[in-house]
Design an enzyme around this catalytic site. Structure first.
Site, PDB file in Angstrom:
ATOM      1  N   ASN A  42       0.841  -1.193   0.000  1.00  0.00           N
ATOM      2  CA  ASN A  42       0.000   0.000   0.000  1.00  0.00           C
ATOM      3  C   ASN A  42       0.879   1.246   0.000  1.00  0.00           C
ATOM      4  OD1 ASN A  42       0.628  -0.800   2.679  1.00  0.00           O
ATOM      5  ND2 ASN A  42      -1.090   0.333   3.527  1.00  0.00           N
ATOM      6  N   ILE A  43       0.376   2.264  -0.681  1.00  0.00           N
ATOM      7  CA  ILE A  43       1.103   3.526  -0.842  1.00  0.00           C
ATOM      8  C   ILE A  43       0.135   4.647  -0.479  1.00  0.00           C
ATOM      9  CG2 ILE A  43       2.376   5.000  -2.448  1.00  0.00           C
ATOM     10  CD1 ILE A  43       2.756   2.408  -4.197  1.00  0.00           C
ATOM     11  N   GLU A  44       0.396   5.309   0.644  1.00  0.00           N
ATOM     12  CA  GLU A  44      -0.532   6.335   1.115  1.00  0.00           C
ATOM     13  C   GLU A  44      -0.112   7.726   0.639  1.00  0.00           C
ATOM     14  OE1 GLU A  44      -0.951   5.702   5.366  1.00  0.00           O
ATOM     15  OE2 GLU A  44      -2.231   3.941   4.973  1.00  0.00           O
ATOM     16  N   CYS A  53      -4.111   0.684  -2.479  1.00  0.00           N
ATOM     17  CA  CYS A  53      -3.967  -0.546  -1.697  1.00  0.00           C
ATOM     18  C   CYS A  53      -2.911  -1.461  -2.324  1.00  0.00           C
ATOM     19  CB  CYS A  53      -5.287  -1.302  -1.657  1.00  0.00           C
ATOM     20  SG  CYS A  53      -6.573  -0.516  -0.689  1.00  0.00           S
ATOM     21  N   GLU A  55      -3.109  -4.615  -3.070  1.00  0.00           N
ATOM     22  CA  GLU A  55      -3.650  -5.489  -4.118  1.00  0.00           C
ATOM     23  C   GLU A  55      -3.675  -4.763  -5.457  1.00  0.00           C
ATOM     24  OE1 GLU A  55      -4.848  -4.773  -1.150  1.00  0.00           O
ATOM     25  OE2 GLU A  55      -6.244  -6.301  -0.418  1.00  0.00           O
ATOM     26  N   CYS A  88     -10.223  -4.733   0.465  1.00  0.00           N
ATOM     27  CA  CYS A  88     -11.329  -3.769   0.557  1.00  0.00           C
ATOM     28  C   CYS A  88     -12.264  -3.952  -0.646  1.00  0.00           C
ATOM     29  CB  CYS A  88     -10.783  -2.341   0.611  1.00  0.00           C
ATOM     30  SG  CYS A  88     -10.259  -1.711  -1.000  1.00  0.00           S
ATOM     31  N   CYS A  91     -10.795  -3.046  -4.128  1.00  0.00           N
ATOM     32  CA  CYS A  91      -9.847  -4.073  -4.623  1.00  0.00           C
ATOM     33  C   CYS A  91     -10.597  -5.325  -5.071  1.00  0.00           C
ATOM     34  CB  CYS A  91      -8.819  -4.411  -3.556  1.00  0.00           C
ATOM     35  SG  CYS A  91      -7.621  -3.079  -3.305  1.00  0.00           S
TER      36      CYS A  91
HETATM   37  N1  THU Z   1      -5.242  -1.421   2.578  1.00  0.00           N
HETATM   38  C1  THU Z   1      -4.704  -2.235   1.630  1.00  0.00           C
HETATM   39  O1  THU Z   1      -3.593  -1.993   1.143  1.00  0.00           O
HETATM   40  N2  THU Z   1      -5.418  -3.313   1.245  1.00  0.00           N
HETATM   41  C2  THU Z   1      -6.627  -3.664   1.763  1.00  0.00           C
HETATM   42  O2  THU Z   1      -7.276  -4.560   1.257  1.00  0.00           O
HETATM   43  C3  THU Z   1      -7.146  -2.965   2.938  1.00  0.00           C
HETATM   44  C4  THU Z   1      -6.561  -1.615   3.155  1.00  0.00           C
HETATM   45  C5  THU Z   1      -4.469  -0.256   3.015  1.00  0.00           C
HETATM   46  C6  THU Z   1      -5.004   1.078   2.562  1.00  0.00           C
HETATM   47  C7  THU Z   1      -4.446   1.996   3.616  1.00  0.00           C
HETATM   48  O3  THU Z   1      -3.135   2.370   3.250  1.00  0.00           O
HETATM   49  C8  THU Z   1      -4.372   1.136   4.866  1.00  0.00           C
HETATM   50  O4  THU Z   1      -4.440  -0.208   4.420  1.00  0.00           O
HETATM   51  C9  THU Z   1      -5.456   1.401   5.878  1.00  0.00           C
HETATM   52  O5  THU Z   1      -6.698   1.376   5.283  1.00  0.00           O
END
Ligand code: THU
Length: 134
Positions: A42-44, A53, A55, A88, A91
């Site tokens: 994941n990259i925020e 996310c 995935e 999520c 995804c």
């Molecule tokens: N996140 C994912 O990378 N994949 C998921 O299926 C659930 C959520 C990440 C997004 C965000 O950076 C962090 O988790 C919290 O939501």
């Protein structure tokens, strides 16, 4: 490619997560039909909504290299080990686009502790290309 190995690759990918805001690190490993594995984390963003996310990072890497058919994806994540990290809704929908009902989703706490679900279990009655035919 065993489920264990795919889970291990997701765990390795998680180490690259950029999640300074949520501190919720996620890793994914996507297995293509030809056996190639595409990993993602994941990259925020400080603006929050651009966050990608793990995935989708893996999926975008693969599709942008011309790979569109997948067998399985392993996902792992959480703050402190924690619980199973399920994809999520966004995804699930994007995985459905390329994986369809039968994509195997491996939700891993560790290499040894994981659950396997067909995507149809996580996204029943998915909306896809078939619905836009005709
Ligand atoms: N996140 C994912 O990378 N994949 C998921 O299926 C659930 C959520 C990440 C997004 C965000 O950076 C962090 O988790 C919290 O939501």
């Amino acid at each position: 490619m065993t489920n264990q190995l795919l889970a291990a690759k997701a765990i390795t990918a998680k180490a690259l997560a950029y999640a300074p805001y949520s501190k919720f690190n996620v890793g994914a490993a996507l297995l293509a039909e030809d056996g190639t594995v595409y990993t993602g984390c994941n990259i925020e963003s400080a603006a929050f909504s651009p966050t990608c996310c793990a995935e989708r990072t893996a999926l975008v890497k693969a599709v942008s290299e011309g790979v569109r058919v997948f067998k399985a994806i392993a996902v792992t994540g959480g703050r402190d080990g924690g619980d199973y990290c399920y994809p999520c809704g966004v995804c699930r929908q994007m995985l459905y686009e390329f994986g369809g009902d039968n994509l195997q989703v491996i939700v891993a706490k560790s290499e040894e502790d994981f659950r396997i679900h067909p995507l149809s279990e996580l996204l029943p009655y998915g909306f896809g290309a078939k619905d836009l035919e005709g």
